[in-house]
Design an enzyme around this catalytic site. Structure first.
Site, PDB file in Angstrom:
ATOM      1  N   GLU A   3       0.830  -1.219   0.000  1.00  0.00           N
ATOM      2  CA  GLU A   3       0.000   0.000   0.000  1.00  0.00           C
ATOM      3  C   GLU A   3       0.864   1.268   0.000  1.00  0.00           C
ATOM      4  OE1 GLU A   3      -2.893  -0.248   3.154  1.00  0.00           O
ATOM      5  OE2 GLU A   3      -3.898  -1.962   2.246  1.00  0.00           O
ATOM      6  N   GLU A  17      -5.856  -8.330   0.394  1.00  0.00           N
ATOM      7  CA  GLU A  17      -6.279  -8.419   1.792  1.00  0.00           C
ATOM      8  C   GLU A  17      -7.777  -8.185   1.851  1.00  0.00           C
ATOM      9  OE1 GLU A  17      -4.254  -5.678   4.377  1.00  0.00           O
ATOM     10  OE2 GLU A  17      -2.270  -6.218   3.655  1.00  0.00           O
TER      11      GLU A  17
END
Ligand SMILES: *[C@@H]1O[C@H](CO)[C@@H](O)[C@H](O)[C@H]1NC(C)=O
Ligand SMILES: *[C@@H]1O[C@H](CO)[C@@H](O)[C@H](O)[C@H]1NC(C)=O
Ligand SMILES: *[C@@H]1O[C@H](CO)[C@@H](O)[C@H](O)[C@H]1NC(C)=O
Ligand SMILES: *[C@@H]1O[C@H](CO)[C@@H](O)[C@H](O)[C@H]1NC(C)=O
Ligand SMILES: *[C@@H]1O[C@H](CO)[C@@H](O)[C@H](O)[C@H]1NC(C)=O
Length: 488
Positions: A124, A269
């Protein structure tokens, strides 16, 4: 030792057999295996846990040798990770990238046959909270790692990707078909997507309906789950009754709009925490995870992308050493508690499988550190003692509407003391809050609130490490013997 050698020999034959087999991806759910715990279970125990639960894909956040060695010859597909703090050096040095690939990819694939399929470059990196720190380094690091993979001859086997937070795209309207990449990083995202596409690599995105609910108290709760929502969104005939699907298709349309309609997508995720917030509990987590598994992994996909969705649940096991900067729920994402006990019933595969616990987990003694019955609640030492205990352990299960939210003041203090005592491996000095604490052999757990007994400390993991080293040395010797015998 004898059985180890036998396994090594059998492993060798397996390697020889496997290396000639075609490389094909397993369908089915994966999990994220994070290791930010004070007392991580031994990697071999975790690998057995994965296998016992039919989990065939795992995503890691780094390339820890102890973990990778435990995955050797397991048949489990692996995504290894490169942490954000390595992006700078990998972006600026081809040599560093080649070293990374040699040490963390080639060596495992060739010598111990870890089935590494993906390298996640960064995690991220464009998240708004990173303030743009990795905007300049992520793409060059990705390019250097891919070049090193090509040079190492692994490019058909190992694909690169960059797990992105879903905040890299948004809908310019209110429906998924209005999706596009965030305007401040639009060109950069397109460069990355084109590069991934050229190297036949997937786009990886992390999607968190829980955070939608956490961040916005007015978020309609049923829209976070998968069992119907009365105000479903109608996007030109495509109907969205849950935020995950809407979010996923916003990505699909962002890719499509920019010329990549066929790019494969991995959900890196997805999950729901079980404690530390009023919406983080076992009921919601089970509802979310089971809903996701049933509807997407073996099933229907989204209106824009029918068919099974490739996804990694977040996460496998709770991590009590994670930063709680995002919120107290951050340490409670596991399908399993810290000790490998399943939190709730979940059908992982298409059949009737329920979660199986970790086996042979070693605990410390059955004793707890609690507030002494003779201590007075007016004692001025209580507040600083509780603060100290909580700052140095894990009190994220205390608080409004959490698993220990209904404790009274005395129980609350005991919980803090015990948390510290367990994390400190029950050493006597960790239950010496001035005239306030005593050790008890009576389990103080009440209702949903569990006063834990910690697992054995990670010397087990250290042993694993030296065993892994010995093991590969042993394999090499056996291989030489085998080779010589074959020649003779
Ligand atoms: C391999 O990965 C580990 C764990 O992420 C890292 O600490 C190490 O620096 C890497 N090795 C190289 C040569 O980059
Ligand atoms: C980002 O900026 C904010 C405000 O300037 C600061 O508080 C925060 O620590 C920064 N975060 C990082 C990761 O640099
Ligand atoms: C996407 O896939 C379809 C079906 O295989 C194909 O017809 C189309 O040309 C592809 N589009 C691009 C841009 O690759
Ligand atoms: C799972 O079960 C459903 C219903 O029985 C079936 O349609 C689907 O093909 C199965 N999926 C897999 C991956 O086996
Ligand atoms: C217990 O501790 C939590 C967290 O420190 C606090 O919010 C709560 O008010 C306490 N409850 C009691 C009854 O003292």
């Amino acid at each position: 030792m004898e059985s180890l050698k036998f396994l090594a020999v059998r492993g060798l034959f397996l390697v020889l057999l496997l290396s000639s087999a075609a490389v094909s991806s397993v369908i089915g759910i994966g999990v994220n295996w994070g290791t930010q715990s004070t007392h991580p279970l031994p990697p071999a125990t975790v690998v057995k846990l994965l296998k016992d639960n039919g989990i065939q894909k795992v995503k890691l956040f780094d390339a820890d040798p102890v973990v990778l060695n435990a995955l050797a010859k397991s048949g489990i597909e692996v995504m290894v990770g490169i942490p954000n703090d390595m992006l700078y050096s990998l972006a600026n040095s081809i040599q560093d990238a080649e070293n990374w690939v040699a040490k963390n990819l080639s060596s495992y694939i060739s010598s111990t046959s870890v089935d590494i399929r993906y390298v996640a470059v960064g995690n991220e990196p464009f998240l708004k909270t990173f303030n743009g720190s990795f905007l300049g380094t992520t793409f060059p690091a990705l390019q250097n790692i891919q070049a090193a993979i090509v040079k190492a001859g692994l490019s058909t086997r190992v694909k690169v990707t960059v797990p992105m937070n879903a905040d890299v795209y948004q809908s310019l309207t209110t429906v998924p078909s209005g999706g596009d990449f965030r305007s401040d990083i639009h060109d950069l995202m397109l460069s990355i997507v084109k590069f991934l596409s050229d190297s036949e690599s997937p786009f990886t995105v992390n999607i968190y309906p829980f955070i939608s609910l956490y961040a916005d108290p007015n978020f309609p709760i049923d829209y976070a789950f998968f069992d119907g929502f009365s105000q479903a969104l109608d996007d030109n005939g495509r109907v969205y009754d849950n935020v995950f699907t809407a979010n996923y298709d916003t990505l699909v349309s962002s890719l499509q709009k920019n010329g990549f309609p066929n790019m494969s997508i991995i959900v890196g995720e997805i999950g729901w925490p079980t404690d530390g917030d009023r919406n983080a509990n076992l009921q919601f987590a089970k509802r979310f995870s089971q809903g996701f598994l049933s509807r997407f992994v073996s099933g229907q996909g989204t209106p824009m992308r029918p068919g099974p969705i490739d996804a990694y649940l977040f996460s496998l096991i709770d991590e009590d050493a994670k930063s709680i900067q995002p919120g107290n729920f951050e340490r409670h994402w596991g399908l399993f508690y810290y000790d490998g006990r399943p939190k709730y019933m979940l059908q992982m595969a298409n059949g009737t499988r329920s979660l199986v616990p970790a086996s042979n987990v070693k605990y410390q003694a059955k004793q707890w550190c609690v507030l002494s019955p003779s201590a007075s609640l007016d004692d001025p030492q209580i507040a600083p003692s509780v603060s100290y205990a909580c700052e140095n352990s894990d009190c994220t299960s205390l608080g409004f509407q959490t698993s220990c939210g209904a404790l009274d003041a005395r129980q609350n203090i005991s919980y803090a003391f015990n948390s510290y005592y367990q994390i400190k491996n029950q050493v006597a000095s960790s239950c010496k809050f001035p005239h306030l604490s005593v050790i008890s052999t009576q389990d103080p757990s009440v209702g949903s609130c569990r006063f834990i007994v910690m697992t054995q400390p990670s010397e087990v993991a250290v042993n694993e490490k030296s065993k892994a080293l010995r093991y590969s040395a042993g394999s090499l010797l056996l291989f030489l013997c085998f080779f010589i015998l074959a020649v003779l």
